[in-house]
Write an enzyme that holds these catalytic residues in place. Structure first.
Site, PDB file in Angstrom:
ATOM      1  N   ASP A  52     -10.683   0.375   7.570  1.00 28.80           N
ATOM      2  CA  ASP A  52      -9.447  -0.381   7.772  1.00 28.80           C
ATOM      3  C   ASP A  52      -8.261   0.552   7.549  1.00 28.80           C
ATOM      4  OD1 ASP A  52      -9.927  -0.277   5.031  1.00 28.80           O
ATOM      5  OD2 ASP A  52      -9.092  -2.264   4.647  1.00 28.80           O
ATOM      6  N   GLY A  80     -10.856 -13.406 -13.508  1.00 30.73           N
ATOM      7  CA  GLY A  80      -9.765 -12.457 -13.335  1.00 30.73           C
ATOM      8  C   GLY A  80      -9.246 -11.948 -14.656  1.00 30.73           C
ATOM      9  N   ASP A  84     -14.300   2.879   2.445  1.00 24.49           N
ATOM     10  CA  ASP A  84     -13.512   1.724   2.021  1.00 24.49           C
ATOM     11  C   ASP A  84     -14.029   1.083   0.746  1.00 24.49           C
ATOM     12  OD1 ASP A  84     -11.678   1.477   4.362  1.00 24.49           O
ATOM     13  OD2 ASP A  84     -13.603   1.456   5.381  1.00 24.49           O
ATOM     14  N   SER A 107     -14.868   9.135   0.933  1.00 26.98           N
ATOM     15  CA  SER A 107     -13.596   8.393   0.917  1.00 26.98           C
ATOM     16  C   SER A 107     -13.700   7.116   1.746  1.00 26.98           C
ATOM     17  CB  SER A 107     -12.447   9.241   1.474  1.00 26.98           C
ATOM     18  OG  SER A 107     -12.479  10.524   0.923  1.00 26.98           O
ATOM     19  N   ASP A 129      -8.512  -3.714  -4.894  1.00 29.48           N
ATOM     20  CA  ASP A 129      -7.206  -3.331  -4.385  1.00 29.48           C
ATOM     21  C   ASP A 129      -6.151  -4.207  -5.046  1.00 29.48           C
ATOM     22  OD1 ASP A 129      -6.273  -1.555  -2.115  1.00 29.48           O
ATOM     23  OD2 ASP A 129      -8.227  -2.169  -1.345  1.00 29.48           O
ATOM     24  N   LYS A 161       0.631   3.397  -3.083  1.00 29.32           N
ATOM     25  CA  LYS A 161      -0.577   4.153  -3.404  1.00 29.32           C
ATOM     26  C   LYS A 161      -0.252   5.596  -3.774  1.00 29.32           C
ATOM     27  CE  LYS A 161      -4.835   3.720  -1.246  1.00 29.32           C
ATOM     28  NZ  LYS A 161      -5.800   3.295  -0.231  1.00 29.32           N
ATOM     29  N   CYS A 188       0.812  -1.215   0.000  1.00 29.11           N
ATOM     30  CA  CYS A 188       0.000   0.000   0.000  1.00 29.11           C
ATOM     31  C   CYS A 188       0.846   1.266   0.000  1.00 29.11           C
ATOM     32  CB  CYS A 188      -0.947   0.002   1.192  1.00 29.11           C
ATOM     33  SG  CYS A 188      -2.385  -1.042   0.948  1.00 29.11           S
TER      34      CYS A 188
HETATM   35 CO    CO Z   1     -10.107   0.552   3.317  1.00 30.74          CO
HETATM   36 CO    CO Z   2      -9.049  -0.179  -0.393  1.00 34.72          CO
END
Ligand code: CO
Ligand code: CO
Length: 342
Positions: free
Chosen positions: A222, A135, A48, A46, A65, A18, A15
């Site tokens: 999260d 996928g 999750d 904003s 993600d 990002k 992450c």
């Molecule tokens: Co999140």
């Molecule tokens: Co996310």
């Protein structure tokens, strides 16, 4: 299988790769606005994941993600990327139902490595009780992996990242410091922190969410790329409250103080600090603890604002999951700033 150090292939891992929240906001604000009365959560807050109402009993949660390798072992990387992607459904209080793989893989690399990444992801989807339904894979110089996940939740019972009330306690369900530990690993410093970070990142937030559902949760998110400081700022702004973060109570991975004091701070931490600075924060904490607050997390824990009377009982139950977790602060009436870090 050919031995490859996956994390050496990407300048930023997990992450921490990002795009910063400030940069993103500047681009997103130019997009057309969408209106649909069934869209219960869109981009404005904003949150999750998106939540779309299907009937009075059912809403659909959608999220995706994906990121660059955050572990050298492909099976570890697959598990972490999947746990991280599934996490946004848990952060809304929902249950993952279907998942699709998102894959980028170098043309010349041993395909057994790809197989291990996908196996790691599939095993986590299985553990989540969802189904892997397809996928998409493209060729790219840097491997990337993640999931698009659809989940279900009751349209009146999901958790938003706002709604925190004055007097609420803040609970964090996983230790902080994955960005700092990953930076130390890139600098070839390895210790028990590595194993602890891997274990934490691979753990599904499913188990913490199942416990939280038994209590009164006013807001939940999260803690991922924007760090505790960034996601906490979003919670404070959305709730029109100020979040107090007691840095001495934060659950932390081993050796993080040492690494952070050595300056092993990922670039994303500075972007997160800048983002939080716009909403405003006051701090009296030591520098390394402040850096930890802004450290971008990969597959981090749930941050929940819960009713104060229930906090201790809830925490005791979370401790049974055997990951460092803690009451890390509280919610107070709105001040001139979003966060009070002490
Ligand atoms: Co999140
Ligand atoms: Co996310």
């Amino acid at each position: 299988m050919e031995k490859v150090y996956l994390t050496k292939l990407a300048p930023n891992c997990g992450c921490a790769a990002k795009v910063g929240p400030g940069t993103l906001a500047g681009v997103l604000c130019k997009l057309p606005k969408f209106h649909d009365e069934h869209l219960l959560v869109g981009t404005e807050t904003s949150d999750d994941a998106a939540v779309y109402k299907i009937s009075d009993e059912l809403a659909m949660i959608q999220t995706l993600d994906f990121f660059t390798p955050v572990a050298d072992d492909p099976y570890d990387f697959g598990q972490i990327a999947a746990a991280n992607a599934l996490s946004d459904v848990y952060a809304m209080g929902g249950e993952p139902k279907t998942a699709l793989n998102i894959v980028a893989f170098p043309k010349e690399m041993d395909t057994e490595i790809l197989g291990e990444i996908l196996k790691g992801g599939a095993d986590k989807v299985l553990e989540a009780g969802a189904v892997l339904a397809g996928g998409h894979t493209i060729q790219d110089d840097t491997p990337k992996y993640g999931l698009s996940v659809t989940g279900f939740v009751h349209p009146a019972k999901f958790w938003k990242n706002y709604g925190a009330q004055t007097g609420d306690k803040l609970i964090l369900t996983k230790p902080l410091g994955t960005g700092i530990v990953n930076t130390a690993i890139k600098a070839d410093l390895i210790s028990e922190a590595r194993e602890a970070a891997l274990r934490s990142m691979k753990t599904l937030n499913k188990y913490a969410a199942e416990i939280l559902k038994k209590y009164t949760v006013h807001a939940c998110t999260d803690v991922t790329g924007f760090g505790l400081g960034g996601h906490g700022t979003e919670m404070a702004e959305g709730s029109q409250k100020t979040l107090v973060i007691d840095t001495k109570s934060l659950p932390i991975l081993p050796d993080v103080e040492e690494y952070a004091s050595m300056g092993l701070i990922p670039g994303g931490a500075y972007r997160n600090r800048e983002f939080a600075g716009k909403a405003g924060y006051e701090s009296s904490a030591e520098l390394w603890r402040e850096d930890l607050v802004f450290d971008p997390q990969t597959s981090g824990g749930l941050l929940a604002a819960v009713s104060a009377e229930e906090a201790e009982k809830l925490l005791a139950e979370l401790k049974g999951l055997d990951l460092p977790c803690a009451v890390i602060g509280e919610v107070i009436d709105r001040k001139d700033y979003a966060l009070l870090i002490r």
